[in-house]
Design an enzyme around this catalytic site. Structure first.
Site, mmCIF file in Angstrom:
data_model
loop_
_atom_site.group_PDB
_atom_site.id
_atom_site.type_symbol
_atom_site.label_atom_id
_atom_site.label_comp_id
_atom_site.label_asym_id
_atom_site.label_seq_id
_atom_site.Cartn_x
_atom_site.Cartn_y
_atom_site.Cartn_z
ATOM 1 N N LYS A 218 -78.079 76.383 110.244
ATOM 2 C CA LYS A 218 -77.553 77.649 111.068
ATOM 3 C C LYS A 218 -78.418 78.542 111.469
ATOM 4 O O LYS A 218 -80.222 78.786 110.795
ATOM 5 C CB LYS A 218 -76.614 78.843 110.049
HETATM 6 O O1 G3P Z 1 -70.822 82.929 106.276
HETATM 7 C C1 G3P Z 1 -71.771 84.167 106.155
HETATM 8 C C2 G3P Z 1 -70.832 85.020 106.594
HETATM 9 O O2 G3P Z 1 -69.416 84.861 106.503
HETATM 10 C C3 G3P Z 1 -70.823 86.959 107.025
HETATM 11 O O3 G3P Z 1 -69.798 87.437 105.669
HETATM 12 O O4 G3P Z 1 -69.058 87.976 104.560
HETATM 13 O O5 G3P Z 1 -71.109 88.905 104.238
HETATM 14 O O6 G3P Z 1 -69.937 89.765 106.373
HETATM 15 P P1 G3P Z 1 -70.274 88.449 105.712
#
Ligand code: G3P
Length: 227
Positions: free
Chosen positions: A86
């Site tokens: 990533k």
């Molecule tokens: O893969 C990471 C992405 O899903 C971020 O998630 O919940 O931190 O907005 P969040």
């Protein structure tokens, strides 16, 4: 739409890898930091649990072109096949995506907030782009609409880049992106559970068991068949 699990918690990964039809696990520095400890041991354990055929997405922590490339190659060397690197949608990142994709690495361009970023990532050769659905919805922007725009742009261009939607706070958001042509989504443990849970399913199952017992007693159908 295929599903991945967005966590580095080994207990959750073991559970969902056993019971749910996930095609892989995604992590990022924040997700890894929640588990703490020896990060290499953690990543190695995730790979061991999911095996070599499922996808493992691991994010770079370097921020300059040369170091991102070096780190990406080291991540894949460490975790083996079906490891996707990533890389955030930055200038340095975009340059690294082009270099690494040309060398055959699977790259997921992450922290994507606009269709324009997704278009650039696709042109750079990314295998996946990861739009952050809830982070958009939370600021009154259209997260699901952004995924729909990306799906339309990718369909028109015929690119092989796929959408790996991320950052979900509700099960409905997951269904909503599935309905607009999203290819894959990564979902945290709580939301993954909510995709299956329904109280009427539970009462239905309890009703089947009780009706069976009333009519046929304690023996299950399997036990009757084996007789
Ligand atoms: O893969 C990471 C992405 O899903 C971020 O998630 O919940 O931190 O907005 P969040």
């Amino acid at each position: 739409m295929k599903l991945l699990l967005d966590t580095a918690n080994l207990e959750d990964i073991r559970y969902f890898n056993t019971y749910y039809p996930i095609v892989g696990v995604t992590t990022n520095p924040t997700i890894l930091s929640k588990e703490g400890g020896d990060v290499l041991k953690l990543l190695r354990s995730i790979r061991e649990i999911i095996g070599s055929e499922r996808q493992l997405h691991v994010q770079v922590t370097e921020s300059t072109y040369e170091k991102i490339v070096e780190e990406a190659e080291a991540i894949v060397a460490f975790l083996g096949k079906n490891t996707f690197v990533k890389i955030p949608a930055t200038d340095e990142g975009l340059r690294a995506v082009q270099t690494l994709s040309a060398k055959g690495y699977g790259i997921t361009v992450t922290a994507v907030l606009t269709a324009a970023q997704a278009l650039l990532a696709s042109n750079a050769g990314a295998a996946y782009v990861a739009p952050y659905v809830s982070r958009l919805e939370n600021i009154c922007a259209d997260g699901v609409g952004t995924v729909a725009d990306i799906a339309e742009i990718f369909a028109i261009s015929g690119t092989t880049t796929q959408i790996l939607a991320a950052s979900f706070k509700t099960a409905k958001e997951v269904l909503d992106v599935a309905a607009v042509g999203c290819h894959t989504a990564t979902v945290g443990s709580d939301v993954m559970k909510k995709l299956l849970q329904h109280p009427t399913t539970d009462t239905s199952v309890a009703g089947f068991a009780s009706d069976w017992k009333t009519a046929f007693g304690e023996k299950t159908l399997l036990e009757c068949l084996k007789k």
